[in-house]
Scaffold this motif. Structure first.
Motif, short mmCIF file in Angstrom:
data_model
loop_
_atom_site.label_atom_id
_atom_site.label_comp_id
_atom_site.label_asym_id
_atom_site.label_seq_id
_atom_site.Cartn_x
_atom_site.Cartn_y
_atom_site.Cartn_z
N GLY A 173 0.81 -1.21 0.00
CA GLY A 173 0.00 0.00 0.00
C GLY A 173 0.84 1.26 0.00
O GLY A 173 2.02 1.24 -0.37
N ASN A 174 0.23 2.35 0.45
CA ASN A 174 0.94 3.63 0.51
C ASN A 174 0.52 4.39 1.76
O ASN A 174 0.21 5.57 1.73
CB ASN A 174 0.64 4.47 -0.74
N SER A 175 0.52 3.69 2.88
CA SER A 175 0.16 4.29 4.16
C SER A 175 1.41 4.73 4.90
O SER A 175 2.51 4.26 4.64
CB SER A 175 -0.63 3.28 5.01
N GLY A 176 1.24 5.65 5.84
CA GLY A 176 2.38 6.13 6.61
C GLY A 176 3.24 7.10 5.84
O GLY A 176 2.80 7.74 4.88
N ASN A 177 4.51 7.20 6.24
CA ASN A 177 5.42 8.17 5.63
C ASN A 177 6.04 7.58 4.36
O ASN A 177 7.20 7.18 4.33
CB ASN A 177 6.52 8.55 6.63
N SER A 178 5.25 7.55 3.31
CA SER A 178 5.63 6.89 2.07
C SER A 178 5.37 7.82 0.89
O SER A 178 4.32 8.46 0.81
CB SER A 178 4.83 5.60 1.89
N SER A 179 6.32 7.88 -0.04
CA SER A 179 6.17 8.77 -1.19
C SER A 179 5.44 8.10 -2.35
O SER A 179 4.84 8.77 -3.18
CB SER A 179 7.54 9.26 -1.67
N GLU A 180 5.51 6.77 -2.44
CA GLU A 180 4.77 6.03 -3.45
C GLU A 180 4.58 4.60 -2.96
O GLU A 180 5.30 4.15 -2.06
CB GLU A 180 5.48 6.03 -4.81
N PRO A 181 3.61 3.85 -3.50
CA PRO A 181 3.39 2.48 -3.04
C PRO A 181 4.65 1.63 -3.15
O PRO A 181 5.24 1.51 -4.23
CB PRO A 181 2.29 1.97 -3.98
#
Length: 229
Positions: A173-181
């Motif tokens: 996924g793309n949850s939290g401190n993430s710039s892309e999946p």
């Protein structure tokens, strides 16, 4: 994605733990401990030997950074929704599934906003806001495998469940401190990431000849020549 956290001292030297691949297909490494240690620029949250994996098919379906809008829907990336597998056999000790999957930061302006504003807010809010939806599997020897930035609603396990290496436990996924999946993977000495020590990791069959290895930055997992750290 680099977690913005306060640093801590480097963990003591330890042998690498061999794990099963947590993903299947052409996943490319970023922030790899085969390239540098600490791989994410910090020892905080046990990230000394963490590695990020991004699905990068040869058909070019993964949007390139800076090639379009500043923000993109997470579903535009081929990694989003792909199966994530347990790298170790053990017991699920943590499983969090409530954080939303936000839009990807696909340009310099949106990335700067993530690093300077959103990242700071998540750091203050706590570890769960940084790692997003996640699963932690503890092996019998106490080694904990952390799988982070998972898709909301995709977890197939709960704390107390026994899992086998290779078993699907969630989706990317793309949850939290993430710039892309993408999938963030690390080994630690504790399920409580704050104050934990990172442990070296290598992937079974990660080398082209089928031997154990770990890809460096921009190398494909299980395809290019590995370097174990």
């Amino acid at each position: 994605m680099v977690f913005v956290v306060l640093d801590r001292v480097a963990p003591p030297p330890a042998p690498a733990t061999v794990v099963e691949p947590p993903v299947r297909g052409p996943w490319r490494a970023l922030n790899s401990p085969a390239t540098r240690v600490p791989s994410h620029g910090t020892h905080g949250l046990g990230q000394t030997h963490a590695i990020d994996l991004l699905l990068d098919p040869t058909d070019g379906s993964r949007p390139r950074f800076g090639s379009g809008p500043q923000w993109r829907a997470a579903a535009e990336y081929p990694a989003f929704g792909r199966p994530v597998h347990a790298p170790l056999t053990g017991t699920v000790v943590r499983a969090h599934d409530r954080r939303r999957d936000h839009r990807a930061r696909s340009g310099w302006l949106s990335l700067a906003y993530l690093l300077l504003a959103e990242g700071f807010v998540r750091q203050v809010a706590g570890t769960r806001w940084m790692v997003g939806n996640h699963v932690v599997v503890e092996a019998p020897d106490g080694t904990c495998a952390v799988l982070a930035h998972l898709r909301r609603g995709s977890l197939r396990v709960r704390p107390g469940d026994r899992v086998t290496a290779g078993q699907q436990v969630a989706e990317c996924g793309n949850s939290g401190n993430s710039s892309e999946p993408h999938l963030h993977v690390q080994l630690t000495d504790s399920a409580r990431l704050a104050g934990s020590c990172g442990r070296p990791i290598t992937v079974r069959g990660g080398a082209p000849d089928g031997s154990d290895g770990l890809p460096g930055d921009d190398e494909l997992l299980g395809t290019d020549a590995p370097r174990v750290m």
